[in-house]
Design an enzyme around this catalytic site. Structure first.
Site, PDB file in Angstrom:
ATOM      1  N   SER A 121       0.712  -1.184   0.004  1.00 25.14           N
ATOM      2  CA  SER A 121       0.064  -0.027  -0.015  1.00 25.14           C
ATOM      3  C   SER A 121       0.788   1.149  -0.031  1.00 25.14           C
ATOM      4  CB  SER A 121      -1.011   0.017   1.284  1.00 25.14           C
ATOM      5  OG  SER A 121      -1.559   1.334   1.317  1.00 25.14           O
ATOM      6  N   GLU A 123       0.258   3.663   1.638  1.00 21.69           N
ATOM      7  CA  GLU A 123       0.227   4.213   3.075  1.00 21.69           C
ATOM      8  C   GLU A 123       1.456   3.770   3.692  1.00 21.69           C
ATOM      9  OE1 GLU A 123      -2.287   5.833   4.629  1.00 21.69           O
ATOM     10  OE2 GLU A 123      -3.401   5.924   2.984  1.00 21.69           O
ATOM     11  N   TYR A 145      -2.325   0.696  10.042  1.00 27.94           N
ATOM     12  CA  TYR A 145      -2.346   0.024   8.883  1.00 27.94           C
ATOM     13  C   TYR A 145      -1.239   0.122   7.962  1.00 27.94           C
ATOM     14  CZ  TYR A 145      -4.256  -0.826   4.048  1.00 27.94           C
ATOM     15  OH  TYR A 145      -4.220  -1.563   2.970  1.00 27.94           O
TER      16      TYR A 145
END
Length: 316
Positions: A121, A123, A145
């Site tokens: 990801s 992120e 996350y």
């Protein structure tokens, strides 16, 4: 016949990849957490076999690999990257992070020829130092996350370099579709626009309108993951459109598509205290384009209009 095990097959990405691989003649095995209602998540894909997965047990994962005997594994199993990125940090670490290490360990133990692709990801970049980001940009996650995804990403690299596993990470930027959950802002906007059109509701409240993101189409992104496992060398790739759009852009396109002016219906929450972003999460996917020959098939505006059209069908 190639056999693919897709974990998280009940999600947006897993369902699109399952359809794609079935069209290429794969035997697709969809992995679901125990207790998941399989009938609700098949998306009418014919020929998929479903199995339960216990991500907390190395022995159970090994048993599953022995039983399924996949040639490829695509891992989408994860806690949501929507509003829940801070919810249950230990659960996120277990499923988004440690379970990936267990799958990789299972590959080494059961069949080192199995190819593995991890849905990483953007992120993981978190508080970015540069924009756009590429495979060599420094990771600096700002959520549990993102941190758990980074652990999994690092384990993919370790098992590739130390054990010789054909393991890849797809560093996926935001990707949407009509199958996107209402937890995500794009689907939330599309759903609200259609709800307002049909007078089910009369307004939409958002935290911010000028936040920028790099949005693409889910089906394009899972196609990139398949290309990664067909390449002769395992590696990591940023998968992104390379273009940033604002939440305001999503609103304008979605409402315009059904003949409404978003400015009359969309408001920003007064309690919102979202800090401005100095650098934008936008991906440089030139490596995937040059090495894999990957190109996205759907432009941003067309993606949002497609989501609106699908939402209209639900209301009709």
């Amino acid at each position: 016949m190639k056999k693919a095990l897709i974990t998280g097959v009940n999600g947006q990405d897993g369902s699109y990849l399952a359809e794609y691989l079935v069209s290429y003649g794969y035997h697709v095995v969809g992995g679901l957490r125990s207790g998941t209602n399989r009938k609700d998540h098949s998306h009418n894909i014919k020929g998929i076999e479903f199995v339960d997965i216990d991500f907390t047990s190395q022995a159970k994962i090994n048993e599953l690999l022995l039983a399924v005997k996949p040639t490829e594994i695509y891992n989408f199993a994860a806690y949501s990257s929507g509003l829940g990125m801070f919810d249950d940090p230990t659960g996120i670490a277990e499923i988004n992070g440690v379970s990936v290490a267990r799958i990789l360990e299972g590959i080494v133990s059961i069949d080192s020829n199995i190819k593995f692709c991890q849905a990483s990801s953007s992120e993981m970049f978190g508080f970015v130092d540069e924009s756009p980001q590429s495979e060599v940009t420094r990771f600096n996650p700002r959520t549990p996350y993102g941190a758990a995804k980074l652990y999994a990403h690092n384990m993919v690299n370790i098992y590739r370099k130390h054990y010789g596993v054909f393991a890849c990470s797809a560093i996926l930027y935001n990707h949407e579709s009509p199958r996107r959950s209402l937890k995500f802002v794009t689907r939330k906007i599309v759903n609200a626009a259609v709800s307002i059109k049909y007078k089910v509701t009369d307004k939409l409240t958002l935290d911010a309108l000028d936040v920028k993101r790099d949005w693409g189409f889910s089906e394009d992104y899972v196609r990139a993951m398949h290309l990664m496992l067909q390449h002769h060398q395992a590696d990591d790739y940023v998968i992104a459109s390379g273009i940033a759009h604002t939440v305001r852009d999503v609103c304008q396109i979605a409402f315009d598509h059904i003949g409404l002016d978003y400015r009359k219906f969309v408001e920003v929450a007064q309690s919102s205290s979202r800090a401005p972003e100095t650098l934008v999460l936008v991906g440089d996917s030139s490596k995937a384009r040059e090495t894999l020959g990957w190109e996205p098939s759907l432009e941003f505006a067309d993606l949002i209009r497609m989501m609106v059209d699908a939402e209209m069908k639900i209301f009709n």
